[in-house]
Structures are given as structure tokens and as C-alpha cells.
Design an enzyme around this catalytic site. Structure first.
Site, mmCIF file in Angstrom:
data_model
loop_
_atom_site.group_PDB
_atom_site.id
_atom_site.type_symbol
_atom_site.label_atom_id
_atom_site.label_comp_id
_atom_site.label_asym_id
_atom_site.label_seq_id
_atom_site.Cartn_x
_atom_site.Cartn_y
_atom_site.Cartn_z
ATOM 1 C CB SER A 2 -0.908 0.022 1.231
ATOM 2 O OG SER A 2 -1.516 1.288 1.418
ATOM 3 C CE1 TYR A 31 -4.108 -1.996 5.075
ATOM 4 C CE2 TYR A 31 -3.138 0.154 4.680
ATOM 5 C CZ TYR A 31 -3.742 -0.993 4.205
ATOM 6 O OH TYR A 31 -3.979 -1.137 2.857
#
Length: 299
Positions: free
Chosen positions: A191, A204
Site C-alpha cells: 500500500s 496497517y
């Protein structure tokens, strides 16, 4: 804006890519694609396969929806046999299988929790029992929990985030490697948050950074076996993860803060996975390719 193609179920309808989204929220992870408004665009009908993955066997974790669904459809167009490992999003998974099978490719659905290495081994065993090998592994599952402070992250949340977002990648890869050979490929989904460090996604972001380093190290480890390992780093993409984790007021303007002023659609990432999985990417390993609407990141 040029007209693009959208998917409503398995039907294709022409419309523009949405610039904003109506407020919406789901209250479970994984999110459910069939509940999203508008539905994510998972297929570009102008993309014509040329057999780049003919008769290759590809395991796609999280292939039921979002980016994973778009990858499954593009791989099917390129001639691959598809295995989708997913949690419990059965309606989405069945819809994806129907789309893949319309491309005259088989699609095996295997539900279950990939946090457990035993289930990862089960996925690979069923794949090998049916197809005899593993050529491509797409590690693509993930969860995220928006928290304003590190102090709000519980031990259980921290463990869940790492179990799903990075440890499942280890388990799936370890189970698959004995059945892979020279020319095989592993692609990990990371990401942009690995690079920008989003302040309300601390755990995350940490796991996504771990995926980048895991990709580099594993690529060096298996390069002498002729196996390539790369990663794709999406920016804001319209997938079920968004309404499942973001508040409705964020959804309204999701993706509008990037240079291209919109969120990406899953089909816009799929060709990158095809590149990295096929012989077109034969001289690419240990790399991360960014698909993020123009966000500048330091790699």
C-alpha cells in the site's frame, strides 16, 4: 472525461469513472462488494488477453472482490486457471467465479481463514490436487482499523492486523514454494501507506512496510530458483475495504486528494499484476510498482 466501462454484476455498462461516492458504511471486515454503491469496476472490456498466462495455475488470496477480483478476471483473459482463497464473502466469490468461467477458465473457490498456516496448506493442497502445480501466487488479503492514536490500538487488533496482512503471506508462500518452479512468480499487495505512514493507520502501515521488505528479501532468497517476487502498491482504490473501514464522510471524497483527483478502480491495477506474473516481467524482481493516481512517494 473519456467514457469507461463499469460492471453491475456480470453485465457491462458504459459510464464515466465516478469522481465521488455517496456516503456509505459497512460494519464488518472483509467488506462486501455486492453492497457497494456504485459497484467497483473490475473489468475493462477493451483489455483483450493474448495467452500470456496460458494454462498457468494462479492462487489469488482475496480474489473474491476488489483488486483480487480484477486480477482474477484479467488472469482468466490471459488463459490462467484460477484458485480464489477468501474468508466468507460467498456471494462475491460466486459472482467472481461466474465471471471467470465466462472466459472459459476454471475457478476453484476455497473459503477459510488464512491466518492459520494449516488452512494455507489446505489451499495449496487442493490446488495441487486439482491442477498439479502452482505457477503464480498473489498475496492480496488485508484489514485495516482507523484509530486516532497508538493508544487506541488494542493487543487483539495489533495481532489481527499482523496475522492477516503479513503473516498470511508467509504461510501462503511457504506452502506454495515446493510446487513452484523456474518461471513462477509471487506478487504481494502492499500500500502507499507503507511510504506515507498514514497517521490513523499505524499498525496497517507497519504491515504494509513489512510487505515491501519481505518482497525484497524473498526475491533475493529465491532468485537462484528462477522464481520472481514483486509487489504492487495501490493508492486509494474503490474496494470493499473502504466502506468497511472508513466513516461515511470520508467516503464522500475518497481519493480526491491525489493528483488525478479521483480514486482508482480495481481494473486499473490488474494489468500490472499480469505484467509481474507473466514472462513480460521476466527481468523484474524485488520491485514495488506504484499505482496511485500520481502520489509522489520515496521508495
Amino acid at each position: 472525461m473519456n467514457p469507461k466501462y463499469s460492471n453491475m454484476g456480470s453485465e457491462l455498462k458504459c459510464e464515466e469513472i465516478p469522481l465521488t461516492f455517496p456516503p456509505q458504511q459497512q460494519y464488518r471486515q472483509p467488506g462486501l462488494e455486492y453492497l457497494m454503491v456504485p459497484r467497483p469496476i473490475y473489468d475493462n472490456p477493451n483489455y483483450i488477453g493474448t495467452g500470456k498466462l496460458k494454462d498457468k495455475v494462479a492462487i489469488i488470496s482475496g480474489g473474491d472482490s476488489g483488486i483480487g477480483r480484477a486480477v482474477a478476471v484479467a488472469f482468466a483473459k490471459e488463459g490462467a486457471n484460477i484458485v480464489i482463497a477468501y474468508f466468507d464473502e460467498h456471494q462475491d466469490a460466486v459472482e467472481t467465479r461466474q465471471v471467470v468461467e465466462k472466459r472459459d477458465r476454471p475457478c476453484l473457490l476455497i473459503p477459510g481463514d488464512l491466518r492459520g498456516k494449516e488452512h494455507c496448506q489446505h489451499v495449496v493442497k487442493k490446488t495441487v490436487d486439482l491442477f498439479g502445480k502452482v505457477d503464480v501466487l498473489i498475496n492480496n488479503i488485508g484489514v485495516q482499523f482507523v484509530r486516532d492514536s497508538l493508544m487506541d490500538i488494542t493487543d487483539d487488533q495489533l495481532q489481527t492486523t499482523f496475522d492477516i496482512n503479513i503473516l498470511s503471506f508467509f504461510h501462503m508462500t511457504k506452502a506454495s514454494l515446493p510446487y513452484m518452479s523456474a518461471g513462477s512468480s509471487i506478487v504481494n499487495t502492499t500500500s502507499v501507506n507503507a511510504y506515507i505512514g498514514r497517521e490513523d493507520l499505524i499498525d496497517y502501515s507497519a504491515t504494509k512496510g513489512a510487505i515491501v521488505s519481505y518482497t525484497r528479501a524473498l526475491a533475493n532468497n529465491v532468485v537462484n530458483q528462477g522464481i520472481r517476487v514483486n509487489a504492487v502498491s495501490p493508492g486509494p482504490i474503490w474496494t470493499p475495504l473502504q466502506p468497511a473501514t472508513q466513516p461515511p464522510e470520508i467516503i464522500k471524497t475518497f481519493g480526491t486528494d491525489v493528483p488525478m483527483k479521483r480514486a482508482g478502480q480495481p481494473y486499473e491495477l490488474a494489468p500490472v499484476y499480469v505484467l509481474l506474473a507473466s514472462d513480460d516481467g521476466s527481468y523484474i524482481t524485488g520491485q514495488t510498482i506504484h499505482v496511485n493516481g500520481g502520489m509522489m512517494v520515496t521508495t
